[in-house]
Motif scaffolding. Structure first.
Motif, mmCIF file in Angstrom:
data_model
loop_
_atom_site.group_PDB
_atom_site.id
_atom_site.type_symbol
_atom_site.label_atom_id
_atom_site.label_comp_id
_atom_site.label_asym_id
_atom_site.label_seq_id
_atom_site.Cartn_x
_atom_site.Cartn_y
_atom_site.Cartn_z
ATOM 1 N N PHE A 1 20.610 13.632 51.554
ATOM 2 C CA PHE A 1 21.028 13.813 52.945
ATOM 3 C C PHE A 1 22.544 14.025 53.039
ATOM 4 C CE2 PHE A 1 22.538 11.983 57.002
ATOM 5 C CZ PHE A 1 21.946 12.902 57.854
ATOM 6 N N ASP A 2 22.935 15.064 53.756
ATOM 7 C CA ASP A 2 24.345 15.391 53.987
ATOM 8 C C ASP A 2 25.130 15.617 52.689
ATOM 9 O OD1 ASP A 2 26.594 15.948 55.544
ATOM 10 O OD2 ASP A 2 27.270 13.862 55.535
ATOM 11 N N LYS A 3 24.431 16.001 51.604
ATOM 12 C CA LYS A 3 25.111 16.230 50.319
ATOM 13 C C LYS A 3 24.875 17.666 49.848
ATOM 14 C CE LYS A 3 26.809 12.080 49.340
ATOM 15 N NZ LYS A 3 27.078 11.725 50.744
ATOM 16 N N ASN B 1 15.876 18.850 59.654
ATOM 17 C CA ASN B 1 16.101 19.183 61.069
ATOM 18 C C ASN B 1 16.861 18.114 61.854
ATOM 19 O OD1 ASN B 1 14.265 17.175 61.497
ATOM 20 N ND2 ASN B 1 12.622 18.481 62.256
ATOM 21 N N ARG B 2 17.499 17.172 61.159
ATOM 22 C CA ARG B 2 18.230 16.128 61.878
ATOM 23 C C ARG B 2 19.699 16.491 62.042
ATOM 24 N NH1 ARG B 2 17.064 11.117 58.342
ATOM 25 N NH2 ARG B 2 17.405 12.697 56.761
ATOM 26 N N GLY B 3 20.298 15.992 63.100
ATOM 27 C CA GLY B 3 21.719 16.230 63.330
ATOM 28 C C GLY B 3 21.967 17.574 63.996
ATOM 29 N N SER B 4 23.068 18.192 63.602
ATOM 30 C CA SER B 4 23.535 19.371 64.324
ATOM 31 C C SER B 4 23.110 20.667 63.635
ATOM 32 C CB SER B 4 25.059 19.277 64.390
ATOM 33 O OG SER B 4 25.652 20.531 64.308
ATOM 34 N N ARG B 5 22.629 21.629 64.439
ATOM 35 C CA ARG B 5 22.214 22.923 63.883
ATOM 36 C C ARG B 5 23.374 23.642 63.207
ATOM 37 N NH1 ARG B 5 17.185 24.706 65.578
ATOM 38 N NH2 ARG B 5 16.345 23.252 67.097
ATOM 39 N N TYR C 1 26.239 22.283 62.051
ATOM 40 C CA TYR C 1 26.670 21.556 60.848
ATOM 41 C C TYR C 1 25.681 21.824 59.718
ATOM 42 C CZ TYR C 1 28.279 17.834 57.772
ATOM 43 O OH TYR C 1 28.749 17.130 56.687
ATOM 44 N N ASN D 1 33.767 17.516 57.647
ATOM 45 C CA ASN D 1 33.425 16.478 56.659
ATOM 46 C C ASN D 1 34.534 16.346 55.617
ATOM 47 O OD1 ASN D 1 33.059 18.683 55.037
ATOM 48 N ND2 ASN D 1 31.020 18.107 54.312
ATOM 49 N N GLY E 1 31.824 12.092 55.175
ATOM 50 C CA GLY E 1 30.778 12.473 56.121
ATOM 51 C C GLY E 1 31.365 13.219 57.309
ATOM 52 N N PRO E 2 30.499 13.804 58.154
ATOM 53 C CA PRO E 2 31.018 14.553 59.299
ATOM 54 C C PRO E 2 31.592 13.641 60.393
ATOM 55 C CG PRO E 2 28.624 14.511 59.335
ATOM 56 C CD PRO E 2 29.031 13.873 58.049
ATOM 57 N N TYR F 1 28.298 9.422 60.786
ATOM 58 C CA TYR F 1 27.870 10.800 61.067
ATOM 59 C C TYR F 1 28.045 11.071 62.551
ATOM 60 C CZ TYR F 1 24.666 14.897 60.722
ATOM 61 O OH TYR F 1 24.097 16.158 60.744
ATOM 62 N N VAL G 1 28.772 14.349 65.164
ATOM 63 C CA VAL G 1 28.819 15.824 65.187
ATOM 64 C C VAL G 1 28.704 16.376 66.612
ATOM 65 C CG1 VAL G 1 27.815 16.092 62.862
ATOM 66 C CG2 VAL G 1 26.294 15.934 64.844
ATOM 67 N N SER G 2 28.920 17.674 66.754
ATOM 68 C CA SER G 2 28.705 18.449 67.993
ATOM 69 C C SER G 2 29.530 17.963 69.188
ATOM 70 C CB SER G 2 27.217 18.449 68.382
ATOM 71 O OG SER G 2 26.406 18.808 67.306
ATOM 72 N N GLN H 1 25.026 9.263 64.688
ATOM 73 C CA GLN H 1 23.896 8.670 63.974
ATOM 74 C C GLN H 1 24.082 7.162 63.946
ATOM 75 O OE1 GLN H 1 23.492 9.456 59.773
ATOM 76 N NE2 GLN H 1 21.292 9.125 59.809
ATOM 77 N N PHE I 1 19.606 9.820 65.790
ATOM 78 C CA PHE I 1 20.716 10.653 66.238
ATOM 79 C C PHE I 1 20.721 10.663 67.757
ATOM 80 C CE2 PHE I 1 19.525 11.770 62.043
ATOM 81 C CZ PHE I 1 20.706 12.120 61.405
ATOM 82 N N GLN J 1 16.298 11.962 68.245
ATOM 83 C CA GLN J 1 16.532 13.221 67.523
ATOM 84 C C GLN J 1 17.323 14.160 68.416
ATOM 85 O OE1 GLN J 1 13.202 15.014 65.306
ATOM 86 N NE2 GLN J 1 12.080 13.146 65.703
ATOM 87 N N ASP J 2 18.441 13.654 68.941
ATOM 88 C CA ASP J 2 19.214 14.416 69.910
ATOM 89 C C ASP J 2 20.134 15.433 69.241
ATOM 90 O OD1 ASP J 2 17.958 12.646 71.551
ATOM 91 O OD2 ASP J 2 19.726 11.414 71.938
ATOM 92 N N GLU J 3 20.367 16.530 69.972
ATOM 93 C CA GLU J 3 21.254 17.597 69.498
ATOM 94 C C GLU J 3 21.995 18.222 70.677
ATOM 95 O OE1 GLU J 3 19.049 20.600 67.395
ATOM 96 O OE2 GLU J 3 18.436 19.234 65.806
#
Lengths: 173, 426
Positions: free
Chosen positions: A73-75, A109-113, A115, B303, B307-308, B329, B331-332, B347, B352, B372-374
């Motif tokens: 993850f994230d790597k 599919n987690r986090g930002s599209r 990123y 990052n 991490g971001p 974490y 982001v956005s 996160q 998220f 699972q928010d974006e």
């Protein structure tokens, strides 16, 4: 050995037999024709060898049939257990300077599209760099990222893990 | 090639005319002190007044959806006034209304109509607002939203955003379409449609154009499309990825992200595609730029420290400063219209979620209960944050007020919805 490889070997054998007969039965045949036939046989053998080589990319017992490098993850580091796989493809590309690959980076599919789009790109570049270190030319490797756009609708780690991946895809496929 | 291009233009033209399934908005929660308001049907005939699309019903629905109003049932009141002279304040005190809206709808020749409304203070028994509009039939919904905005502003002191639009991406039957709809989900129009993903729509500050990322060339390329003519142009198609467009507040430039040299880095480009300049320099990922409202800074995700996290850099270039410190974490980022708050995805142990941070004090609060928010972004008045999430395995949009009290969910029965962005107030 798979079917297509076997067929190629048989075909090469038949062609070689034909050219031998030609030489034996017509000793007075012009040299040019014999040379042409020999050349045809050589090309056919080469083609058969190339087909056998391509078949190795699909042979389940060959490491070349494995095309996916998985990440944490994230790597974006290529983990030691995937070195042999990437090196095998690097060796194949070195032996086949006309072959080209696309390394396609993906993310879960987690986090930002956005990123994840960048992360997928880093993953594809990480695989490319391992190939570059083995001597593969830039022109033979293209990198592309799909981010999380091709990811599955995952809910657990076992599924997420499948999406954190870079795929090696040959251009003739 | 020309033929191909013409065909694409034609497709865009066709799609810009097609209307899609509407978003349905569900309201959960509301403000602690909701203003009790009665909206008396404007139409003289009960049949017309009962229609969901009637002006008074749209005003009622807007006010209710904001979570700041308690809209009262008026049918129990025998005397339904249309003019101030007919208002009996005791009737409305009786149902505990503090504010009362009355009005008229009068048909005019040539498919036109005259709409008049008044806002009255029930306790003080005086008139707060009075306005008249002559409109065409097709302007009915927008006029209702504008009236709701005026009522909202008069009673809360904040600008209303009912007469604004939102954009989002709908994925259905293996196709992606970028949609623009009214803020209440009605009247969706397809801007562009593709078999390959569409992401990261960004409104121009004047609301006439949308920049977005399309994978139709098998790699991310940034387009800018006019919402007026439907025509579009390639803003950035450099080697590698072209993504994350964000308009500068004056609309003259965009911050974009390219992998041109190696890693994703933030660049600035003129709106016509000229004058490319690199803004950030790091060996990691720099992406998701967003401008401060005064245009002085660009916030972005990086990052570079592992991490971001979210950073900001002067838009003229210089040193980047880290902005987020809680969690591994973040982001956005999106800055609020007043420049005081930052919303982003954080996160935590449960997933998220949408977070909000006071830029000056650094105080952080989580605002959503989904995991699972974006893509969070502020409404033009800064009150609501619109974001994408996942409910029951389906892409859904949701909105939460900056104070966390009002929550809404926007779903499309026909597909997965994602990548929301609230358009500007015009």
């Amino acid at each position: 050995m798979n079917k297509s490889l076997l067929m190629s070997v048989l075909l090469a054998g038949v062609l070689a037999a034909c050219s031998n007969n030609a030489v034996k039965n017509k000793p007075a045949a012009p040299v040019a024709q014999t040379a042409a036939e020999a050349e045809a046989a050589r090309l056919a053998a080469e083609k058969a060898a190339a087909e056998a080589d391509l078949a190795s990319l699909k042979d389940p017992s060959n490491i070349l049939s494995k095309r996916s490098v998985y990440f944490d993850f994230d790597k974006d580091e290529v983990k030691p257990e995937y070195r042999a796989l990437v090196d095998a493809h690097a060796k194949f590309l070195l032996a086949h300077p006309k072959s080209k690959v696309a390394v396609q980076g993906n993310a879960d599919n987690r986090g930002s599209r956005e990123y994840n789009l960048s992360l997928g790109q880093r993953r594809s570049v990480a695989v490319k760099k391992v190939m570059n270190l083995a001597g593969v030319q830039e022109a033979q490797i293209e990198t592309v990222s799909y981010g999380e756009e091709k990811a599955n609708a995952c809910k657990d780690e076992a599924c997420f893990q499948q999406d954190r991946r870079a795929d090696i895809v040959y251009d003739h496929e | 090639m020309m033929k191909h291009r013409f065909f694409i233009l034609l497709l865009i033209a066709l799609f810009s005319l097609s209307a899609r399934a509407e978003l349905t908005i569900e309201i959960m929660g509301g403000a602690a002190n909701q203003i009790p308001i009665a909206v008396v049907p404007f139409d003289a005939s009960p049949a017309a007044a009962a229609q969901q699309s009637s002006i008074s019903n749209i005003i009622n629905a807007d006010l209710k959806r904001s979570g700041l109003f308690r809209t009262l049932e008026t049918r129990g009141v025998a005397n339904q006034p249309h003019q101030v002279a007919d208002v009996k304040y005791s009737d409305w005190l009786g149902i505990q209304a503090q504010a009362l809206t009355i009005g008229t709808v009068e048909p005019l020749p040539g498919n036109r109509m005259k709409v008049a409304f008044r806002l009255l203070d029930v306790l003080k028994q005086n008139q707060l607002l009075a306005m008249e509009f002559t409109i065409t039939q097709s302007q009915q919904r927008m006029t209702a939203h504008k009236i709701a905005d005026m009522i909202y502003e008069k009673l809360t002191g904040e600008k209303g955003v009912f007469a604004t639009r939102i954009s989002y991406v709908n994925k259905a039957n293996g196709r992606y379409s970028l949609e623009v709809a009214d803020a209440d989900g009605f009247n969706p129009q397809t801007v562009v449609s593709s078999k390959e993903p569409l992401i990261s729509p960004s409104w121009s500050p004047d609301g006439t154009k949308i920049a977005y990322v399309s994978f139709e060339k098998k790699k991310p390329v940034i387009y800018v499309q006019s919402l007026v003519s439907g025509q579009r142009y390639v803003l950035a198609n450099f080697k590698g990825n072209n993504s994350a467009p964000a308009w500068s507040p004056d609309g003259s430039k965009l911050a974009i992200v390219l992998t041109y040299s190696a890693n994703s880095q933030v660049y600035i480009i003129n709106a016509d595609g000229s004058g490319l300049k690199q803004l950030t320099y790091s060996s990691g990922i720099d992406t998701e730029p967003d401008w401060s409202p005064d245009g002085a800074f660009v916030y972005f995700t990086s990052n570079r420290g592992g991490g971001p996290q979210i950073y900001r850099i002067p838009s003229s270039g210089g040193d980047a400063k880290r902005v987020t410190f809680e969690g591994a974490y973040n982001v956005s980022p999106h800055v609020s219209p007043d420049g005081k708050l930052l919303t982003y995805i954080k996160q935590d142990s449960s997933g998220f979620r949408v977070a909000i941070q006071d830029i000056e004090t650094g105080q952080v609060q989580t605002r959503s209960e989904t995991t699972q928010d974006e893509s969070p972004s502020f409404a033009p008045n800064g009150r609501m944050i619109l974001y994408a999430t996942n409910v029951g395995g389906k892409g859904t949009l949701a909105a939460v007020s900056s104070d966390g009290r009002v929550k809404q969910r926007l779903t499309d029965a026909g597909g997965d919805v994602r990548e929301p962005s609230w358009g500007p107030a015009n």
